[in-house]
Design a protein around this motif. Structure first.
Motif, PDB file in Angstrom:
ATOM      1  N   VAL A 133      -5.557   8.920 -10.710  1.00 48.05           N
ATOM      2  CA  VAL A 133      -4.188   8.678 -10.239  1.00 48.05           C
ATOM      3  C   VAL A 133      -3.533  10.049 -10.059  1.00 48.05           C
ATOM      4  O   VAL A 133      -2.912  10.583 -10.973  1.00 48.05           O
ATOM      5  CB  VAL A 133      -3.393   7.800 -11.240  1.00 48.05           C
ATOM      6  CG1 VAL A 133      -1.984   7.546 -10.747  1.00 48.05           C
ATOM      7  CG2 VAL A 133      -4.126   6.491 -11.480  1.00 48.05           C
ATOM      8  N   THR A 134      -3.722  10.626  -8.877  1.00 45.87           N
ATOM      9  CA  THR A 134      -3.227  11.966  -8.578  1.00 45.87           C
ATOM     10  C   THR A 134      -2.459  11.955  -7.256  1.00 45.87           C
ATOM     11  O   THR A 134      -2.700  11.093  -6.406  1.00 45.87           O
ATOM     12  CB  THR A 134      -4.383  12.972  -8.483  1.00 45.87           C
ATOM     13  OG1 THR A 134      -5.303  12.522  -7.488  1.00 45.87           O
ATOM     14  CG2 THR A 134      -5.112  13.115  -9.810  1.00 45.87           C
ATOM     15  N   PRO A 135      -1.538  12.893  -7.068  1.00 45.56           N
ATOM     16  CA  PRO A 135      -0.780  12.951  -5.811  1.00 45.56           C
ATOM     17  C   PRO A 135      -1.704  13.013  -4.592  1.00 45.56           C
ATOM     18  O   PRO A 135      -2.729  13.692  -4.596  1.00 45.56           O
ATOM     19  CB  PRO A 135       0.039  14.239  -5.954  1.00 45.56           C
ATOM     20  CG  PRO A 135       0.224  14.384  -7.434  1.00 45.56           C
ATOM     21  CD  PRO A 135      -1.075  13.905  -8.022  1.00 45.56           C
ATOM     22  N   GLY A 136      -1.331  12.246  -3.569  1.00 50.28           N
ATOM     23  CA  GLY A 136      -2.099  12.203  -2.333  1.00 50.28           C
ATOM     24  C   GLY A 136      -3.078  11.043  -2.234  1.00 50.28           C
ATOM     25  O   GLY A 136      -3.578  10.736  -1.164  1.00 50.28           O
ATOM     26  N   ALA A 137      -3.349  10.376  -3.335  1.00 46.74           N
ATOM     27  CA  ALA A 137      -4.298   9.252  -3.331  1.00 46.74           C
ATOM     28  C   ALA A 137      -3.631   7.993  -2.786  1.00 46.74           C
ATOM     29  O   ALA A 137      -2.473   7.709  -3.073  1.00 46.74           O
ATOM     30  CB  ALA A 137      -4.814   8.991  -4.750  1.00 46.74           C
ATOM     31  N   LYS A 158       0.852  -1.181   0.000  1.00 47.59           N
ATOM     32  CA  LYS A 158       0.000   0.000   0.000  1.00 47.59           C
ATOM     33  C   LYS A 158       0.889   1.232   0.000  1.00 47.59           C
ATOM     34  O   LYS A 158       1.977   1.214   0.583  1.00 47.59           O
ATOM     35  CB  LYS A 158      -0.825  -0.042   1.282  1.00 47.59           C
ATOM     36  CG  LYS A 158      -2.034   0.803   1.323  1.00 47.59           C
ATOM     37  CD  LYS A 158      -2.681   0.668   2.686  1.00 47.59           C
ATOM     38  CE  LYS A 158      -4.097   0.196   2.529  1.00 47.59           C
ATOM     39  NZ  LYS A 158      -4.830   0.235   3.795  1.00 47.59           N
ATOM     40  N   GLY A 159       0.445   2.295  -0.640  1.00 51.04           N
ATOM     41  CA  GLY A 159       1.229   3.521  -0.662  1.00 51.04           C
ATOM     42  C   GLY A 159       0.408   4.726  -1.064  1.00 51.04           C
ATOM     43  O   GLY A 159      -0.745   4.612  -1.470  1.00 51.04           O
ATOM     44  N   VAL A 160       1.043   5.886  -0.924  1.00 53.33           N
ATOM     45  CA  VAL A 160       0.431   7.157  -1.299  1.00 53.33           C
ATOM     46  C   VAL A 160       1.174   7.691  -2.519  1.00 53.33           C
ATOM     47  O   VAL A 160       2.405   7.666  -2.562  1.00 53.33           O
ATOM     48  CB  VAL A 160       0.538   8.172  -0.138  1.00 53.33           C
ATOM     49  CG1 VAL A 160      -0.010   9.523  -0.547  1.00 53.33           C
ATOM     50  CG2 VAL A 160      -0.189   7.648   1.089  1.00 53.33           C
ATOM     51  N   ILE A 161       0.426   8.183  -3.490  1.00 53.88           N
ATOM     52  CA  ILE A 161       1.032   8.730  -4.709  1.00 53.88           C
ATOM     53  C   ILE A 161       1.722  10.046  -4.370  1.00 53.88           C
ATOM     54  O   ILE A 161       1.119  10.932  -3.773  1.00 53.88           O
ATOM     55  CB  ILE A 161      -0.026   8.958  -5.808  1.00 53.88           C
ATOM     56  CG1 ILE A 161      -0.674   7.637  -6.191  1.00 53.88           C
ATOM     57  CG2 ILE A 161       0.621   9.628  -7.025  1.00 53.88           C
ATOM     58  CD1 ILE A 161      -1.858   7.781  -7.133  1.00 53.88           C
ATOM     59  N   LYS A 162       3.012  10.160  -4.750  1.00 55.69           N
ATOM     60  CA  LYS A 162       3.758  11.400  -4.533  1.00 55.69           C
ATOM     61  C   LYS A 162       3.815  12.228  -5.813  1.00 55.69           C
ATOM     62  O   LYS A 162       3.539  13.408  -5.792  1.00 55.69           O
ATOM     63  CB  LYS A 162       5.172  11.092  -4.056  1.00 55.69           C
ATOM     64  CG  LYS A 162       5.199  10.539  -2.636  1.00 55.69           C
ATOM     65  CD  LYS A 162       6.569  10.604  -2.048  1.00 55.69           C
ATOM     66  CE  LYS A 162       6.870  12.061  -1.791  1.00 55.69           C
ATOM     67  NZ  LYS A 162       8.065  12.344  -1.066  1.00 55.69           N
ATOM     68  N   LYS A 174       2.000  -1.904 -17.096  1.00 54.59           N
ATOM     69  CA  LYS A 174       3.244  -1.735 -16.354  1.00 54.59           C
ATOM     70  C   LYS A 174       3.925  -0.410 -16.724  1.00 54.59           C
ATOM     71  O   LYS A 174       4.512   0.249 -15.868  1.00 54.59           O
ATOM     72  CB  LYS A 174       4.166  -2.913 -16.625  1.00 54.59           C
ATOM     73  CG  LYS A 174       5.266  -3.057 -15.623  1.00 54.59           C
ATOM     74  CD  LYS A 174       5.989  -4.381 -15.827  1.00 54.59           C
ATOM     75  CE  LYS A 174       7.014  -4.598 -14.732  1.00 54.59           C
ATOM     76  NZ  LYS A 174       7.679  -5.873 -14.884  1.00 54.59           N
ATOM     77  N   THR A 175       3.839  -0.012 -17.994  1.00 53.58           N
ATOM     78  CA  THR A 175       4.447   1.252 -18.425  1.00 53.58           C
ATOM     79  C   THR A 175       3.759   2.448 -17.768  1.00 53.58           C
ATOM     80  O   THR A 175       4.410   3.438 -17.450  1.00 53.58           O
ATOM     81  CB  THR A 175       4.392   1.408 -19.954  1.00 53.58           C
ATOM     82  OG1 THR A 175       3.048   1.266 -20.410  1.00 53.58           O
ATOM     83  CG2 THR A 175       5.280   0.392 -20.646  1.00 53.58           C
ATOM     84  N   GLU A 176       2.448   2.359 -17.570  1.00 53.82           N
ATOM     85  CA  GLU A 176       1.717   3.435 -16.888  1.00 53.82           C
ATOM     86  C   GLU A 176       2.093   3.472 -15.413  1.00 53.82           C
ATOM     87  O   GLU A 176       2.328   4.543 -14.845  1.00 53.82           O
ATOM     88  CB  GLU A 176       0.206   3.237 -17.029  1.00 53.82           C
ATOM     89  CG  GLU A 176      -0.287   3.351 -18.444  1.00 53.82           C
ATOM     90  CD  GLU A 176      -1.718   2.874 -18.619  1.00 53.82           C
ATOM     91  OE1 GLU A 176      -2.369   3.373 -19.563  1.00 53.82           O
ATOM     92  OE2 GLU A 176      -2.186   2.015 -17.839  1.00 53.82           O
ATOM     93  N   ALA A 177       2.161   2.297 -14.782  1.00 53.61           N
ATOM     94  CA  ALA A 177       2.512   2.204 -13.362  1.00 53.61           C
ATOM     95  C   ALA A 177       3.938   2.698 -13.112  1.00 53.61           C
ATOM     96  O   ALA A 177       4.239   3.206 -12.031  1.00 53.61           O
ATOM     97  CB  ALA A 177       2.338   0.779 -12.869  1.00 53.61           C
ATOM     98  N   ALA A 178       4.807   2.585 -14.100  1.00 52.52           N
ATOM     99  CA  ALA A 178       6.189   3.043 -13.954  1.00 52.52           C
ATOM    100  C   ALA A 178       6.289   4.566 -13.933  1.00 52.52           C
ATOM    101  O   ALA A 178       7.334   5.107 -13.575  1.00 52.52           O
ATOM    102  CB  ALA A 178       7.045   2.483 -15.083  1.00 52.52           C
ATOM    103  N   CYS A 179       5.221   5.258 -14.261  1.00 52.99           N
ATOM    104  CA  CYS A 179       5.190   6.726 -14.225  1.00 52.99           C
ATOM    105  C   CYS A 179       4.744   7.259 -12.870  1.00 52.99           C
ATOM    106  O   CYS A 179       4.755   8.462 -12.652  1.00 52.99           O
ATOM    107  CB  CYS A 179       4.246   7.268 -15.298  1.00 52.99           C
ATOM    108  SG  CYS A 179       4.805   6.968 -16.973  1.00 52.99           S
ATOM    109  N   VAL A 180       4.345   6.376 -11.972  1.00 53.14           N
ATOM    110  CA  VAL A 180       3.769   6.801 -10.692  1.00 53.14           C
ATOM    111  C   VAL A 180       4.771   6.527  -9.562  1.00 53.14           C
ATOM    112  O   VAL A 180       5.093   5.388  -9.258  1.00 53.14           O
ATOM    113  CB  VAL A 180       2.443   6.046 -10.408  1.00 53.14           C
ATOM    114  CG1 VAL A 180       1.826   6.525  -9.107  1.00 53.14           C
ATOM    115  CG2 VAL A 180       1.472   6.240 -11.558  1.00 53.14           C
ATOM    116  N   VAL A 181       5.256   7.623  -8.947  1.00 54.16           N
ATOM    117  CA  VAL A 181       6.187   7.528  -7.821  1.00 54.16           C
ATOM    118  C   VAL A 181       5.352   7.475  -6.548  1.00 54.16           C
ATOM    119  O   VAL A 181       4.502   8.322  -6.319  1.00 54.16           O
ATOM    120  CB  VAL A 181       7.155   8.745  -7.777  1.00 54.16           C
ATOM    121  CG1 VAL A 181       8.098   8.630  -6.584  1.00 54.16           C
ATOM    122  CG2 VAL A 181       7.926   8.849  -9.074  1.00 54.16           C
TER     123      VAL A 181
END
Length: 79
Positions: A34-38, A13-17, A65-72
Motif C-alpha cells: 500500500v504505497t503512493p501511486g498504486a 477504483k482509485g490511486v493511492i496519494k 477499516k482503521t487501516e483503510a482510514a489511513c490511506v488517502v
C-alpha cells in the motif's frame, strides 16, 4: 476527488496519494504494497464495513477499516 479508502463504495477504483498513520501501522501498510501511486479496486466489504477486501498490485488484500482510514486516495472513474 480525494477521499479515504475506508469511504470507498464497492466497485470504486482509485490511486493511492498518501499513506498516513504512524509507526508499525504505516510500516505494515507499506510492507503489504500500500504505497503512493498504486491502483486500488474495492472488491467487497463485510456487513458492517470491517474488513474491506481490495485488489492491489495483482493480489487480493484484506484491510481493517482503521487501516483503510489511513490511506488517502484519488478516485478514478471505472469504465
Amino acid at each position: 476527488m480525494e477521499k479515504l479508502l475506508s469511504e470507498f463504495k464497492i466497485g470504486e477504483k482509485g490511486v493511492i496519494k498518501i499513506v498516513n498513520g504512524e509507526g508499525a501501522m504505516r510500516r505494515r501498510l507499506f510492507d503489504m504494497g500500500v504505497t503512493p501511486g498504486a491502483m486500488v479496486y474495492l472488491k467487497r466489504k463485510a456487513p458492517f464495513g470491517d474488513p474491506l477486501e481490495v485488489s492491489l498490485r495483482g493480489y487480493e488484500l484484506t484491510l481493517r477499516k482503521t487501516e483503510a482510514a489511513c490511506v488517502v486516495m484519488k478516485e478514478v472513474e471505472v469504465k
